[in-house]
Enzyme design. Structure first.
Site, PDB file in Angstrom:
ATOM      1  N   TYR A 138      57.342  67.218  30.824  1.00 21.11           N
ATOM      2  CA  TYR A 138      58.683  67.542  31.322  1.00 21.11           C
ATOM      3  C   TYR A 138      59.718  67.506  30.198  1.00 21.11           C
ATOM      4  CZ  TYR A 138      57.757  67.366  36.371  1.00 21.11           C
ATOM      5  OH  TYR A 138      57.332  67.629  37.641  1.00 21.11           O
ATOM      6  N   LYS A 183      43.417  62.789  32.362  1.00 19.99           N
ATOM      7  CA  LYS A 183      42.498  63.899  32.091  1.00 19.99           C
ATOM      8  C   LYS A 183      41.932  63.661  30.695  1.00 19.99           C
ATOM      9  CE  LYS A 183      40.634  67.944  33.057  1.00 19.99           C
ATOM     10  NZ  LYS A 183      39.641  68.152  34.146  1.00 19.99           N
ATOM     11  N   ASP A 215      41.406  65.593  38.449  1.00 20.56           N
ATOM     12  CA  ASP A 215      40.873  66.595  39.389  1.00 20.56           C
ATOM     13  C   ASP A 215      40.124  65.931  40.539  1.00 20.56           C
ATOM     14  OD1 ASP A 215      38.983  65.856  37.480  1.00 20.56           O
ATOM     15  OD2 ASP A 215      38.293  67.889  37.042  1.00 20.56           O
ATOM     16  N   ASP A 239      53.858  64.103  39.931  1.00 19.55           N
ATOM     17  CA  ASP A 239      54.621  65.070  40.739  1.00 19.55           C
ATOM     18  C   ASP A 239      53.686  65.764  41.721  1.00 19.55           C
ATOM     19  OD1 ASP A 239      56.807  66.768  41.506  1.00 19.55           O
ATOM     20  OD2 ASP A 239      55.904  68.349  40.280  1.00 19.55           O
ATOM     21  N   ASP A 243      53.129  65.020  46.155  1.00 22.28           N
ATOM     22  CA  ASP A 243      53.280  66.022  47.221  1.00 22.28           C
ATOM     23  C   ASP A 243      51.963  66.175  47.986  1.00 22.28           C
ATOM     24  OD1 ASP A 243      55.949  66.604  46.425  1.00 22.28           O
ATOM     25  OD2 ASP A 243      55.675  68.742  46.836  1.00 22.28           O
TER      26      ASP A 243
HETATM   27  C1  IPM Z   1      60.396  65.883  42.206  1.00 20.20           C
HETATM   28  C2  IPM Z   1      60.741  67.326  41.907  1.00 20.20           C
HETATM   29  C3  IPM Z   1      61.278  67.472  40.492  1.00 20.20           C
HETATM   30  C4  IPM Z   1      60.160  67.064  39.542  1.00 20.20           C
HETATM   31  C5  IPM Z   1      61.808  68.887  40.128  1.00 20.20           C
HETATM   32  C6  IPM Z   1      62.859  69.353  41.085  1.00 20.20           C
HETATM   33  C7  IPM Z   1      62.321  68.942  38.727  1.00 20.20           C
HETATM   34  O1  IPM Z   1      59.635  68.165  42.135  1.00 20.20           O
HETATM   35  O2  IPM Z   1      61.302  65.035  42.150  1.00 20.20           O
HETATM   36  O3  IPM Z   1      59.239  65.588  42.527  1.00 20.20           O
HETATM   37  O4  IPM Z   1      59.296  67.897  39.211  1.00 20.20           O
HETATM   38  O5  IPM Z   1      60.152  65.900  39.133  1.00 20.20           O
HETATM   39 MN    MN Z   2      57.967  67.141  43.094  1.00 17.88          MN
END
Ligand code: IPM
Ligand code: MN
Ligand code: NAD
Length: 345
Positions: A138, A183, A215, A239, A243
């Protein structure tokens, strides 16, 4: 007086921030917690108002705050723009040195039957994903050329050690197991991460360390999620995996987070984004924001009773079947918020 900076941001951000602040006000009244809310522009809303996603006034307010609440940023109207709301979020995390992002994953009993997984697979799911938040790909060089592009993934040993120590410290208060995800069969940063995990583990002899490649870890989060206690991983993997983990409770709309620095204010935000597909309709699930408020009360203000009161009220409103659309219900953001407020005691 305690100062809390509120960054509502974009899309569903203002809708869920209003919900979070309403629950905070009601809970604070009950526990005698006194505070002041300072609202500042951030993200796309700040680009529109001030020409930049993180205006200096917003940054200074956040730096001087006792805690920061953030709802969500991001808007399709800026997807091709030279300046994006997301840049403001990354800059804020970097400026506040929020290296440790804590993303808890639990299944409310009332939501078990809504998970796409079989109930027995998710029965005892209760883990914390510890995501490194201010390093890695990032924050390395990003270079976009017409026929080639670069993104540099760099980690110093010290950046890796401090997030590992954070994860082991959290595990000590829990079931004493850390799963370090990398990884290392390909990436140099992961090789260093893997070695340092072994070294840091030696400082925590009461905690068990397990290594997983990212993975196969992605598969295990779905097939065997109850094996995890504390997951620790780099920024990008964290990240993606967090999710993915939202599939276990059935929606991103119930996923809170806390981000901590070594010192200075912490920031609390849902893990999801601004959900442009449902913004402005009053149907966003506010629970991710409400649970982020609970995390703030516990971590920043040692108000564990207030945090528990909110968490119990959320569980109760789910038991009552007051569910937004992402959970298969028909309740509005305002109805869920009112139910949570009503269940506070
Ligand atoms: C999160 C989001 C952010 C990230 C984006 C919006 C930059 O996806 O907070 O998980 O990737 O960290
Ligand atoms: Mn995110
Ligand atoms: P998203 O997380 O905004 O939405 C993904 C899906 O989940 C959508 O279908 C959305 O409707 C649903 N969803 C998310 N939160 C919900 C809630 N509280 N209640 C009900 N449904 C919910 O991801 P996206 O669509 O990929 O990204 C939209 C924008 O948000 C992008 O600009 C992205 O960069 C940004 N983003 C910001 C943050 C943040 O502010 N921390 C985090 C992730 C993404």
């Amino acid at each position: 007086m305690i100062n809390i900076v509120s960054l509502a941001g974009d899309g569903i951000g203002p809708e869920i921030m209003a919900a979070g602040l309403e629950v905070l006000a009601a809970a604070a009244e009950k526990i005698g917690f006194k505070y002041k809310i300072i609202e500042k522009p951030f993200g796309g809303a700040a680009i529109a108002a001030c020409g930049t996603p993180l205006p200096d006034d917003t940054l200074q307010a956040a730096k001087g705050a006792d805690a920061v609440l953030l709802a969500a940023i991001g808007s399709p109207e800026y997807n091709q723009a030279p300046m994006r709301p997301e840049q403001g979020l990354l800059a804020l995390r970097k400026e506040l040195k929020l290296f440790a992002n804590i993303r808890p994953v639990q299944i409310f009993p009332a939501l078990r039957h809504l998970s796409p997984l079989k109930e027995k697979q998710i029965d005892s799911v209760d883990f914390v994903l510890v995501r490194e938040l201010t390093g890695g790909i990032y924050f390395g060089e990003h270079r976009l050329e017409s026929e080639k592009a670069y993104d540099v993934n760099a980690y110093s040993a010290e950046e890796i050690r401090r997030i590992l120590r954070k994860a082991f410290t959290i595990a000590r208060q829990r079931r004493k197991k850390v799963t370090s995800i990398d990884k290392e069969n390909v990436l140099a940063t992961s090789k260093l991460w893997h070695q340092l995990a072994d070294q840091v583990a030696a400082e925590f002899p009461d905690v068990t360390l397990e290594h997983q490649l990212v993975d196969s870890a992605a598969m295990l989060i779905i097939t065997d999620p109850s094996r995890f206690d504390v997951i620790v991983t780099e920024n990008l993997f964290g990240d993606i995996l967090s999710d993915e983990a939202s599939v276990l409770p059935g929606t991103l709309g119930v996923m809170p987070s806390a981000s901590h620095a070594e010192d200075g204010p912490s920031l609390y935000e849902p893990i999801h984004g601004s959900a442009p597909d449902i913004a402005g309709q009053g149907i966003a699930n506010p629970i991710s924001m409400i649970l982020s408020v609970a995390m703030m009360l516990r971590d920043s203000f040692a108000e564990a009773a207030g945090a528990e009161m909110i968490e119990k009220a959320v569980a109760e409103s789910l038991n009552q079947g007051i569910l937004t659309r992402d959970l298969g219900g028909t309740a509005s953001t305002a109805q869920v918020t009112a139910a949570v407020v009503n269940n506070l005691n």
